[in-house]
Structures are given as C-alpha cells and as structure tokens.
Design an enzyme around this catalytic site. Structure first.
Site, PDB file in Angstrom:
ATOM      1  N   LYS A 283       0.828  -1.200   0.000  1.00  0.00           N
ATOM      2  CA  LYS A 283       0.000   0.000   0.000  1.00  0.00           C
ATOM      3  C   LYS A 283       0.868   1.257   0.000  1.00  0.00           C
ATOM      4  CE  LYS A 283      -3.871  -1.881   2.720  1.00  0.00           C
ATOM      5  NZ  LYS A 283      -4.947  -1.636   1.733  1.00  0.00           N
ATOM      6  N   ARG A 357     -10.658 -11.084   1.519  1.00  0.00           N
ATOM      7  CA  ARG A 357     -11.596 -12.064   0.970  1.00  0.00           C
ATOM      8  C   ARG A 357     -11.037 -13.487   1.047  1.00  0.00           C
ATOM      9  NH1 ARG A 357     -11.716  -8.811  -4.488  1.00  0.00           N
ATOM     10  NH2 ARG A 357     -11.370  -7.222  -2.906  1.00  0.00           N
TER      11      ARG A 357
END
Length: 509
Positions: A283, A357
């Site tokens: 990130k 996920r």
C-alpha cells in the site's frame, strides 16, 4: 486488553428537583414549525418561569438547536446540579423527538462532558423506547481510549461513570430491561472500539485470540482457537497464505453461544487482518497506520455474540474470527501464487492487497460445517465501499431476504446502511486461467465484485445454499474526521447494533 469502561445507568421520574448531580442536560430543538427555524427547549424539567427565561435567551447565547451543539451554563437555584448543559436535538416539528435524534443528542453531551462523574439527562423521554434511546446514546458517547498513555498522563479527564435518565416512564416495568440492554450495547460497542484502537504491535492474531478468551470468560460462551499448525494441517489455505509473510502466525477463533432452546442459528464471520500493509502489493505510505482497523469485522462479530449471550437471547450465535497479519517478506505470498482454500477450491492471487476475501473465504466454509440457518460476514473489505457509499454508510449485499432484513435492522438500530446488488456480469471477471477463481476481478463496482467472490464460498445444507449476506464496513468502522454525536474519532463500533437488532428479530420470530 479490552478495557471498555463501566457506566452505571439508572432512571428517575421527570421531576428532578431533589436529584443531585454534577450536571443536568436539557434538550434544545431547532423548531421548524414556523416561517423560520428558532431554538426552543423541549421537555424542560425547570420551573416554567426559568424555562421561559432560558428559552428567551437562547438566541443571545448563540444556540440554534443544531445537532452536536453542546453548551454549559451556570446552574439555576431550582436544581441540585453543578452545571446546566444544553444539547442540540436538531430539527424538530412539534413535541415528538425521534429516537435516533435523542440517541445522538445524549451521546454528543456524554462525549463532551468528560471529567464529570454523575449526570442527569432530562431529555424529552416520555416512553420506555425514548428513555432507552437516551440511555444508549449516553452509553455510546461516554468513551475514551487511554490504554497506551503513560502514567504521567493518567490524570487526563475520563468519560462520565454514572448517567441518570429522567423519564415519565420511570415506573414502567419494561424500563429495567431496556436500560440493561442499553448498558450491554454500550459495553459491546466500546469493546469493539478498544480492540480497533489498540496498536498493531499489541494486537496481533495470537493476542487477539487471547482477548476473545478473556472477554468470554464471564459468559456461557465456548471459545475454540485454531493455531497455525492446525490451520496448516486442515488446509486453511486462505488464512495461511495471507499470514505466512508475518512472524506472527494466523489464527481462526470460533466463539459459540448455544442456548438450550435456540430458535435459530446465525453464523457471523469477521475479517481480522490485524495490520494490512498490502503484502507484496504494498500500500502507499499515506495513512497506512489506519490499517490497524482492518480487523474491525472480527471485533464486531466477537462483541455481537458476547452481547447476544449477555442478553440471553434464544438464538444460537457463532462468531468466526479470521485473524492474520498481511506483511511483505521472503515468505509472503506473491502475485501469481495459487492457494488451495479450506474446502478445496483454488484461488490465483493477482493482488496480495485483496487479502481479506481470502481469510473470509476460509471462515465462510468453516461456518457452513455447523449448518447454520443464516451466515452473515462483516469486513472492512474494499476501498470501493467508500467510493460508492462514503464514510458513514455500510454496504449490504447478498440474498434478498437476509439483505433486506439487515437493512431493516440497521434502520431500527439507528445505523446507516444501504443494500447493493450483485450483478451477474461481475462473476466472469473473477475467473482465472489457472485456478478455480482469481482474488480480484472487475475494477469498477469493486465492492460488489468482492462480495461475488465471497458468495462462491457460502456452503449448502441438504443441497440448499445457506441464506447469506455480506456487510462491507470499510468506511463506517473508522472515523478519521472529527467526532460527532455518539461517534468518537478513530474506532466507531459501527454495525454491532445492526447485528444485535437482527438477532433480536430472529428471536422474536
């Protein structure tokens, strides 16, 4: 680790002349019934002559009755309080004030009245429902997080410790239960906030699992922890794949409340990425410190089950906390890797920052083995949620019946959520050329694409897919702006009240 402060909640009649306190809180509404909005007192317990004089001076004091407007004034001779506090109720047409307006006004006052011990809230609360809203707002607003402060800062003003709700329903036999529920809700929300606010070097998968054990000790709840050896042995490829880059290995925690006469069984699966660097798909550095909040889903489902247990609802509730730390290292998963999930499906990792996920997929498959009546997963899953719905509104996706029931529950709880579709054209975008699925797909509508991925791991009972819904709380779980209403800066505890309201509806059925 969970230091959710205790708050004593009691009630008295609306006649508060003999009640002593550090402060008395009265509501000021923004009256919209005339040609122009004007401030006025609503439900004032003061003598009429004092009420009239105070109301006549509201404009001169700069008060408008707007939400979050809190002003301290010298106490009058007719009350036994150290200070008089006026809190804004927002726009009101007539005498009736909505429960969420009461909740926010009480919470805003409680949040700003630090350093006081005992406060009387004399807001317009003629019914048990209204009194409960005031009590809940106070319980949500009276919060501070000081676990990481040194002893030299120990003298910092803390939240109030006792709130007295003045209400005409003080003798109603339903009020004690309503106040208990408000206290439980407040304690559970503050527990979520404590976990989310805790520094990631203190809260990691192993310590989070221990925090769950500690929090569950006083309650009829069973906690089971699967460590990395068990996860590896049993084939939890999502959790192991995400967690292998960290020196702190993953955990799967099952928190089970199973009353003897349960009317239904709801499984709650929570994303618990205790810190998310993005892994190899790193990130940007800006605001990365906020990624300690990426475990808010796990904190929410944990506290939801504990609240359900404390209230003794006749509903079996099981939380699955999918805990991992997503770090880049020589052992971290790479883009292009293929992992085998719990249950056997394979997933090609195209982006290691789509890790939530993966751990959630393992949790969903595990939850289905208990054959619950419904599965709900909660996660700070996508940045796309913020783009679609902003910072304060959760997205709800899934089977129509569960999705709509959760929306109704959020409305009852006073939380903001919005149903979103799962367009079938998104499903082909998560096809992989080398595995059963890819962990990312269509960029546009990314919140919904992530939910389509999760749907692939919802199990069946007797050949029928288990009813399921997904809550993306990426925005509302963490407030990086100014505090408002009963919502503090940083961790909010959002969505716990929705889950509790949903469980209560299951019990009522």
């Amino acid at each position: 680790m969970i230091n959710a402060s205790e708050l004593k909640l009691t009630a008295v009649s609306a006649d508060i002349k003999r009640v002593t306190a550090d402060a008395l809180v009265i509501g000021v509404a923004r009256d919209t019934s005339g040609d122009r909005a004007v401030p006025r007192l609503v439900g004032s317990p003061l003598p009429q002559i004092e009420t009239d004089a105070l109301e006549a001076s509201l404009g001169a004091l700069g008060l408008t009755g707007a939400a979050d407007e809190v002003r301290r004034l010298p106490a009058t001779d007719s009350i036994k309080a150290g200070v008089l506090v006026l809190t804004g109720l927002g726009p009101v047409d007539g005498e009736l004030v909505g429960t969420e307006a009461l909740r926010r006004a009480a919470g805003s006052a409680a949040r700003q009245l630090t350093g006081l011990s005992r406060v009387v809230f004399a807001l317009p609360a003629p019914t048990v429902e209204a009194a409960a809203a005031v009590a809940e707002g106070v319980a949500l607003g009276a919060y501070s997080f000081g676990s990481h402060r040194s002893k030299s800062n120990a003298a910092e003003k803390g939240p109030l410790t006792e709130a007295v709700v003045a209400t005409a329903a003080s003798t109603d036999r339903a009020l004690p239960a309503a106040l208990k529920r408000a206290a439980v809700v407040g304690r559970a929300v503050r527990g979520v906030r404590d976990l989310v606010n805790t520094a990631p070097n203190v809260l990691y998968p192993e310590s989070f699992a221990q925090a769950a054990r500690d929090a569950a000790k006083p309650l009829p709840v069973k906690v089971t922890v699967l460590d990395e050896k068990r996860l590896e042995k049993d084939g939890y490829g999502g959790l192991m794949g995400v967690g292998r880059g960290s020196s702190r290995p993953p955990r799967l925690v099952k928190v089970d409340y199973s009353p003897a006469r349960a009317e239904a069984h709801v499984a709650l699966v929570g994303k618990g990425i205790t810190f998310d660097t993005g892994g190899i798909s790193l990130k940007p550095a800006a605001n990365m410190h906020q990624m300690k909040s990426d475990m808010a889903g796990a904190a929410t489902v944990l506290q939801a089950v504990l609240a359900i247990a404390e209230l003794g609802l006749p509903v079996r509730a099981t939380a699955w906390l999918c805990l991992a730390e997503n770090m880049p290292s020589g052992s971290a998963s790479r883009p292009g890797d293929v992992v085998t999930m719990f249950g056997g499906k394979t997933v090609e990792i195209l982006n290691t920052d789509a890790e939530g996920r993966l751990v959630m997929a393992d949790g969903l498959v595990a939850a289905a083995e208990d054959k619950p009546d419904v599965v709900i997963d909660v996660a700070t899953l996508t940045g796309a949620q913020l783009i679609a719905l902003g910072n304060r509104t959760a997205g709800i996706m899934g089977d129509d019946e569960v999705r709509d029931a959760l929306k109704a529950a959020s409305d009852r709880a006073g939380e903001t959520a919005w149903p979103m579709p799962l367009p079938e054209e998104l499903r082909p975008s998560i096809d992989s050329q080398v595995a059963d699925l890819a962990n990312i797909g269509e960029r546009h509508g990314g919140m919904m694409t992530a939910a389509v991925f999760l749907r692939e791991f919802v199990g069946e009972v007797d050949g029928r897919k288990i009813p399921w819904a997904h809550l993306d709380i990426a925005g509302p779980a963490f407030n990086d702006g100014a505090a408002y209403g009963y919502t503090p800066k940083n961790a909010t505890g959002s969505t716990l009240r929705t889950l509790l309201a949903y469980a209560e509806e299951l019990a009522a059925r």
